[in-house]
Design a protein around this motif. Structure first.
Motif, mmCIF file in Angstrom:
data_model
loop_
_atom_site.group_PDB
_atom_site.id
_atom_site.type_symbol
_atom_site.label_atom_id
_atom_site.label_comp_id
_atom_site.label_asym_id
_atom_site.label_seq_id
_atom_site.Cartn_x
_atom_site.Cartn_y
_atom_site.Cartn_z
ATOM 1 N N VAL A 46 -7.670 -1.076 7.844
ATOM 2 C CA VAL A 46 -6.906 0.184 7.810
ATOM 3 C C VAL A 46 -6.646 0.614 6.377
ATOM 4 O O VAL A 46 -6.847 1.775 5.997
ATOM 5 N N LEU A 47 -6.186 -0.327 5.554
ATOM 6 C CA LEU A 47 -5.862 0.028 4.168
ATOM 7 C C LEU A 47 -7.107 0.421 3.384
ATOM 8 O O LEU A 47 -7.063 1.368 2.576
ATOM 9 N N ASN A 48 -8.205 -0.266 3.621
ATOM 10 C CA ASN A 48 -9.444 0.103 2.937
ATOM 11 C C ASN A 48 -9.917 1.488 3.367
ATOM 12 O O ASN A 48 -10.382 2.284 2.551
ATOM 13 N N ALA A 49 -9.791 1.769 4.655
ATOM 14 C CA ALA A 49 -10.210 3.084 5.149
ATOM 15 C C ALA A 49 -9.322 4.185 4.583
ATOM 16 O O ALA A 49 -9.796 5.269 4.226
ATOM 17 N N GLN A 50 -8.020 3.921 4.515
ATOM 18 C CA GLN A 50 -7.112 4.927 3.953
ATOM 19 C C GLN A 50 -7.367 5.137 2.462
ATOM 20 O O GLN A 50 -7.295 6.264 1.961
ATOM 21 N N SER A 51 -7.647 4.065 1.737
ATOM 22 C CA SER A 51 -7.973 4.196 0.314
ATOM 23 C C SER A 51 -9.262 4.993 0.117
ATOM 24 O O SER A 51 -9.346 5.859 -0.764
ATOM 25 N N LEU A 105 -7.372 2.862 12.068
ATOM 26 C CA LEU A 105 -5.961 2.890 12.448
ATOM 27 C C LEU A 105 -5.809 2.756 13.964
ATOM 28 O O LEU A 105 -4.884 2.062 14.450
ATOM 29 N N GLY A 106 -6.684 3.414 14.717
ATOM 30 C CA GLY A 106 -6.614 3.296 16.173
ATOM 31 C C GLY A 106 -6.857 1.882 16.648
ATOM 32 O O GLY A 106 -6.169 1.380 17.559
ATOM 33 N N ARG A 107 -7.822 1.214 16.048
ATOM 34 C CA ARG A 107 -8.111 -0.176 16.425
ATOM 35 C C ARG A 107 -6.920 -1.087 16.096
ATOM 36 O O ARG A 107 -6.579 -1.984 16.873
ATOM 37 N N GLU A 150 -12.774 10.414 6.986
ATOM 38 C CA GLU A 150 -11.741 10.769 7.957
ATOM 39 C C GLU A 150 -11.977 10.056 9.292
ATOM 40 O O GLU A 150 -11.033 9.532 9.913
ATOM 41 N N GLN A 151 -13.231 10.039 9.725
ATOM 42 C CA GLN A 151 -13.539 9.352 10.972
ATOM 43 C C GLN A 151 -13.279 7.847 10.857
ATOM 44 O O GLN A 151 -12.733 7.212 11.783
ATOM 45 N N SER A 152 -13.662 7.272 9.736
ATOM 46 C CA SER A 152 -13.452 5.844 9.541
ATOM 47 C C SER A 152 -11.972 5.497 9.543
ATOM 48 O O SER A 152 -11.556 4.480 10.136
ATOM 49 N N GLU A 153 -11.123 6.324 8.916
ATOM 50 C CA GLU A 153 -9.695 6.047 8.877
ATOM 51 C C GLU A 153 -9.080 6.152 10.268
ATOM 52 O O GLU A 153 -8.220 5.330 10.646
ATOM 53 N N ALA A 184 0.829 -1.212 0.000
ATOM 54 C CA ALA A 184 0.000 0.000 0.000
ATOM 55 C C ALA A 184 0.859 1.256 0.000
ATOM 56 O O ALA A 184 0.554 2.236 -0.686
ATOM 57 N N TRP A 185 1.959 1.232 0.763
ATOM 58 C CA TRP A 185 2.847 2.394 0.790
ATOM 59 C C TRP A 185 3.527 2.602 -0.560
ATOM 60 O O TRP A 185 3.641 3.743 -1.054
ATOM 61 N N SER A 186 3.964 1.511 -1.189
ATOM 62 C CA SER A 186 4.589 1.620 -2.515
ATOM 63 C C SER A 186 3.591 2.156 -3.548
ATOM 64 O O SER A 186 3.938 2.973 -4.412
#
Length: 483
Positions: free
Chosen positions: A431-436, A418-420, A411-414, A231-233
């Motif tokens: 996390v990756l789905n929320a960031q996407s 990430l916190g969880r 934003e809230q979902s991400e 995901a970072w790449s």
């Protein structure tokens, strides 16, 4: 057989006295002039459209120099549009055409005035038994007195074509205006996409760090770390691509502004502008206003009037003409000199021209029908453009409001995902789905805001109301500049 050659020769005193005033007058004229002309006797400059530029007189804003700014000075939307109107080759070309047509009005007016021509000839004749040097000079005035409306019709054609050229210039100015706005907002969108990509890359890096921490303490799996690394790449690749898109957008913006594509540009930040109801009116009223204000309608109407005047000109071309001519003459040959004056009135009666006049009239009538059809087509096209741009603005207004809710929830979902995951109760896929989803929401929010600006400008252009007042609501205070 006599052979005629020309060579310089001195004139006898009578000819010198006759031609001296003419020579003095010609010598007194400016060098570029080759005839008895004045600078602008028909005041065509007064009817020539002004040079395209952004009008800020009513807003009392800062002075815009109509030139490229220093490389360390950011461009606002006012400076971008002003430079586009001043330096874009399209506006310069159409402005030159308008000036050309204004000069054609002067040409048509000149046909109502008499013409004065001077002639001086010195020849050397050689024969078998003798030679001679005849000299003659004349000054002739010719004046077309009556042509039964041909010159008047030609002047009307020139005036209507000037009106059409002026309206076409206005239409071109608004088109370049809109093109500059679109390029500006597209560049701002590309710039914002880079910012969003950087944020996504930063968030992906944070996720990768969290995955590596969990892996080291034994609560994470290698799959989590590899997915975070992927995901970072991917985020890094998206950022690189976004930067390339921004560079291309800056090049296109520079081209619209009349600059080289590699000219360095810095842009001001766009203040957040909320949708307004400036164009929230009945679409039928907007269409009526557009048909009244659009320069394309005015140009098409003027071209129709010019075509109708062309019918009158074609008819008058087949009618008789009455002309006046006269002037003094002088001639010298073999020591004998003679002077005289002449005046005459001539009537030209076209009897048969091979049916040329008949077909010229038919061609003029057909051109008039063509222009009438073009006027109606323009009328319908204006209505369609208003309708489409009105619907686009309505859609953009609704989209910009919905995108705000989408961005807030993303934003809230991400943050929650990430916190969880950091707390050890979530998984990396969440996390990756929320960031996407957050990255997509950011882009949609930015694109919605800029699409609304472009849609509003496009509707203003379709109505014929695109001017500097629209820019003031989307620009920060321009930098104070003094002339």
């Amino acid at each position: 057989m006599a052979i005629t050659t020309s060579r310089p020769a001195s004139l006898p005193p009578p000819a010198a006295r006759f031609l001296a005033p003419l020579v003095i007058l010609l010598a007194a004229l400016p060098k570029p002039l080759s005839a008895l002309e004045a600078s602008d006797p028909f005041a065509t400059r007064a009817i020539t459209p002004p040079r395209p530029a952004l009008d800020l007189t009513a807003t009392e804003k800062a002075y815009l120099p109509c030139q490229a700014l220093p490389s360390d000075t950011p461009y606002g939307v006012l400076e971008v549009v002003d430079l586009a109107l001043c330096k874009n080759p399209t506006t310069r070309e159409i402005w030159a055409i308008a000036r050309l047509q204004a000069a054609e009005v002067g040409v048509a007016q000149a046909q109502f005035l008499p013409a004065i021509d001077g002639q001086l000839a010195v020849n050397r004749l050689h024969g078998k038994s003798r030679s001679a040097t005849p000299r003659n000079a004349s000054l002739t005035l010719s004046w077309l007195l009556v042509d039964f409306g041909a010159r008047s019709a030609n002047l009307e054609v020139a005036r209507q074509l000037l009106s059409a050229a002026s309206a076409t210039l206005d239409a071109t100015v608004q088109s370049v205006f809109l093109s500059a706005l679109q390029s500006y907002f597209n560049t701002q969108a590309a710039r914002a996409a880079v910012t969003a990509a950087l944020e996504s890359e930063k968030a992906s890096r944070e996720s990768l760090t969290a995955a590596e921490v969990r892996y080291r303490v034994g609560s994470g799996t290698p799959a989590d770390r590899l997915q975070a690394q992927t995901a970072w790449s991917q985020a890094t690749l998206n950022r690189i691509r976004s930067e390339g898109v921004l560079r291309n957008a800056l090049g296109r913006l520079a081209k619209v502004m009349g600059l080289d594509a590699n000219h360095p540009l810095r842009l001001d930040d766009i203040p957040k502008t909320l949708p307004d109801s400036g164009f929230d009116r009945d679409v039928a009223a907007l269409i009526s206003e557009a048909r009244r204000r659009r320069p394309e309608m005015q140009a098409a109407a003027a071209e129709l009037k010019a075509a109708e005047a062309g019918i009158d000109y074609a008819r008058a071309a087949g009618r008789p003409t009455i002309s006046l001519s006269g002037g003094p003459q002088w001639e010298h040959l073999d020591g004998l000199s003679g002077q005289g004056n002449s005046i005459g009135l001539s009537v030209q009666l076209p009897i048969f021209s091979g049916f040329n006049t008949t077909y010229q009239i038919r061609a003029a009538e057909a051109r008039s029908e063509v222009q009438a059809a073009r006027l109606e087509n323009t009328r319908q096209q204006v209505a369609l453009e208003v309708w489409e741009n009105y619907q686009s603005l309505s859609t953009a207004t609704q989209t910009i409001r919905s995108s705000a809710d989408l961005l807030s929830s993303a934003e809230q979902s991400e943050r929650v995902a990430l916190g969880r995951y950091k707390a050890g109760v979530g998984n990396i896929l969440d996390v990756l789905n929320a960031q996407s989803a957050l990255a997509a929401a950011r882009l949609q929010r930015i694109q919605a805001m800029l699409d609304w600006q472009v849609s509003r400008a496009a509707l203003a252009r379709s109505i014929g109301a695109l001017d500097s007042s629209l820019l003031l609501s989307v620009s920060a205070e321009p930098n104070a500049r003094k002339p």
